[in-house]
Design an enzyme around this catalytic site. Structure first.
Site, short mmCIF file in Angstrom:
data_model
loop_
_atom_site.label_atom_id
_atom_site.label_comp_id
_atom_site.label_asym_id
_atom_site.label_seq_id
_atom_site.Cartn_x
_atom_site.Cartn_y
_atom_site.Cartn_z
CG ASP A 103 -8.85 10.34 -23.74
OD1 ASP A 103 -7.82 9.65 -23.83
OD2 ASP A 103 -9.94 9.89 -23.32
CE LYS A 161 -7.28 2.08 -24.88
NZ LYS A 161 -8.41 3.04 -25.01
CB THR A 198 -4.73 3.98 -21.79
OG1 THR A 198 -4.35 3.99 -23.17
CG2 THR A 198 -6.22 4.24 -21.67
CD GLU A 252 -5.04 4.92 1.29
OE1 GLU A 252 -5.01 5.68 2.27
OE2 GLU A 252 -5.97 4.15 1.05
CE1 TYR A 267 -4.38 0.50 -0.11
CE2 TYR A 267 -4.22 -1.70 0.82
CZ TYR A 267 -4.96 -0.71 0.17
OH TYR A 267 -6.24 -0.96 -0.20
NE ARG A 312 -6.43 -3.53 -19.30
CZ ARG A 312 -6.44 -3.75 -20.62
NH1 ARG A 312 -5.62 -4.62 -21.16
NH2 ARG A 312 -7.29 -3.12 -21.40
C1 LIG Z 1 -9.45 3.30 -24.16
C2 LIG Z 1 -9.84 4.72 -23.97
C3 LIG Z 1 -10.13 5.22 -22.69
C4 LIG Z 1 -10.35 4.36 -21.48
O1 LIG Z 1 -9.41 3.54 -21.07
P1 LIG Z 1 -9.73 2.32 -20.08
O2 LIG Z 1 -8.35 1.96 -19.69
O3 LIG Z 1 -10.44 1.32 -20.90
O4 LIG Z 1 -10.54 2.84 -18.95
C5 LIG Z 1 -10.39 6.56 -22.55
N1 LIG Z 1 -10.38 7.37 -23.61
C6 LIG Z 1 -10.14 6.94 -24.86
C7 LIG Z 1 -10.15 7.89 -26.00
C8 LIG Z 1 -9.88 5.59 -25.08
O5 LIG Z 1 -9.66 5.15 -26.31
#
Ligand SMILES: *Cc1c(COP(=O)(O)O)cnc(C)c1O
Length: 414
Positions: free
Chosen positions: A196, A225, A222, A52, A50, A231
């Site tokens: 994003d 990807k 994220t 925090e 942990y 993740r």
């Molecule tokens: C994949 C994605 C997310 C969310 O990611 P998670 O890890 O699945 O919660 C947010 N915004 C965009 C544009 C995405 O493609």
């Protein structure tokens, strides 16, 4: 004790999944194969602790080394994306976006984001998501004919609705974003602008997609990807963001913890640090360039077979196919292709009249195949197979064998 002995049932499921990944072509554009270093860190002692709080401001004991790990991760993220502030604790992309809402908005404030059926993400204001339920989202479209982002509509909607926060970013948009234009629109109404970059973070890090860093206030992403890490999620504030609101970093830190989360996943943060180091190398630059080169090659080849690509092609890692001229639904295409060992996902296309459960399109991409070392030659083969499967379902078994043979030559990276 070894997992096979202690839990043979689960070990077997894992083995089957490993085999599935090894012998199939992973073409879902939000997925990738992480490195063995990333996995080594994820499954390490770091999973047990942990932590925090933040470096030097923790609520637990025994954290001597964790401050260094988190600080190292922050340092690498700031350097790679050229930002003065980052929070590396969000559990994933959606929690990162939640923290942005909590940091800069009050309940019911107006926001703007790209409509989900036009390529946007759930968390940018879709009605079933927290972002659509707790706030007042205005969703902007793509153009009805070209399916390109309609910047004039974005500007008009922004002026009319005066959102406090605007999102730019998508989950199924095959073209480059004009971040500068979004910056001008947001500035003209004094809104916060958040990019994003969940899908394209690796392309930005690798220099093959323009960075939003000079035009937006906040960047979320994220890490699993195109960035090819574990993740996870990150939130960054740019110099422009600091100028607009010097309190942004502290607001975001407080939103992540204690606003939304408890203990950060320190194994995940350490693995993000590893992936950021990988993403800073010349070989990652080559990887990012190859993702795009492969996607363009695949798109060109699919077009030769009469596939109708949304926007006519791609600038990035993904392709969206409108299947209506092929007389097959997105769901049926996804299922047939999966049987043939080609994993893609059904997807709505802009202005789709079919249901989201059985939409008119499929979405596919090249990040994972490129990680395995595939190049244009393989893209040509794969386009041929996709066409055969879709035009002649009887070919599925034969193609499955060919896919299996091809994957033998391109081992997973671990
Ligand atoms: C994949 C994605 C997310 C969310 O990611 P998670 O890890 O699945 O919660 C947010 N915004 C965009 C544009 C995405 O493609």
């Amino acid at each position: 004790m070894k997992l096979e002995k202690q839990d043979p049932q689960l070990a077997k499921l894992m083995e089957l999944e490993e085999e599935r990944q090894r012998t199939a072509l992973e073409m879902i554009p939000s997925e990738n194969h992480s490195s063995s270093s990333v996995r080594e860190v994820l499954g390490s002692v770091l999973t047990d602790k942990y932590a925090e709080g933040y470096p030097k401001k923790r609520y637990y004991a025994g954290l001597k080394f964790y401050d260094e790990i988190e600080t190292l991760c922050q340092k690498r993220a700031k350097k790679l994306f050229k930002v003065p502030y980052v929070n590396v604790q969000p559990y994933s992309g959606s929690p990162a976006n939640q923290a942005v809402y909590l940091a800069v908005l009050n309940a019911s404030d107006t926001t703007m984001g790209m409509s989900l059926p036009h390529g946007g993400h759930l968390t940018h204001g879709w009605k079933v998501n927290f972002s659509g339920r707790l706030f007042n989202p205005v969703l902007y479209p793509v153009d009805e004919k070209t399916h390109l982002l309609d910047y004039e509509a974005v500007e008009k909607l922004a002026k009319e609705n005066k959102p406090k926060l605007i999102w730019v970013g998508a989950t199924a948009y095959p073209r480059v974003f004009d971040f500068k234009r979004f910056g001008q629109i947001a500035d003209s109404i004094g809104a916060y602008l958040a990019a994003d970059i969940a899908h394209i973070a690796g392309l930005i890090a690798g220099g093959v997609h323009p960075s939003p860093v000079d035009y937006v206030h906040i960047i979320t992403t994220t890490t699993h990807k195109t960035l090819r890490g574990p993740r996870g999620g990150m939130i960054m504030v740019t110099e422009k963001g600091l100028k607009k609101d010097p309190e942004l970093p502290i607001k975001i830190d407080r939103s992540v913890f204690p606003g939304l989360q408890g203990g950060p996943h320190m194994n995940q943060i350490a693995a993000i640090a590893v992936c950021l180091k990988e993403a800073s190398t010349p070989s990652f630059k080559r990887y990012a360039a190859l993702i795009v080169k492969n996607a363009k090659a695949l798109a060109a080849e699919l077009k030769k077979y009469g596939f109708n690509l949304i926007t006519g092609g791609t600038d990035n890692h993904l392709i969206l196919i409108d299947l209506r001229n092929k007389n097959i639904s997105g769901k049926d295409a996804q299922e047939l292709l999966e049987e043939a060992g080609i994993t893609v996902n059904k997807n709505t296309i802009p202005y789709d009249t079919a249901s989201p459960f059985n939409p008119s399109g499929i979405r596919l991409g090249t990040p994972a195949l490129t990680t395995r070392g595939m190049k244009e030659k393989e893209m040509k083969l794969i386009a041929l197979w996709i066409n055969e499967v879709i035009s002649n379902p009887k070919s599925v078994k034969r193609i499955r064998e060919q896919v299996r043979k091809l994957t033998k030559k391109f081992p997973l990276p671990h």
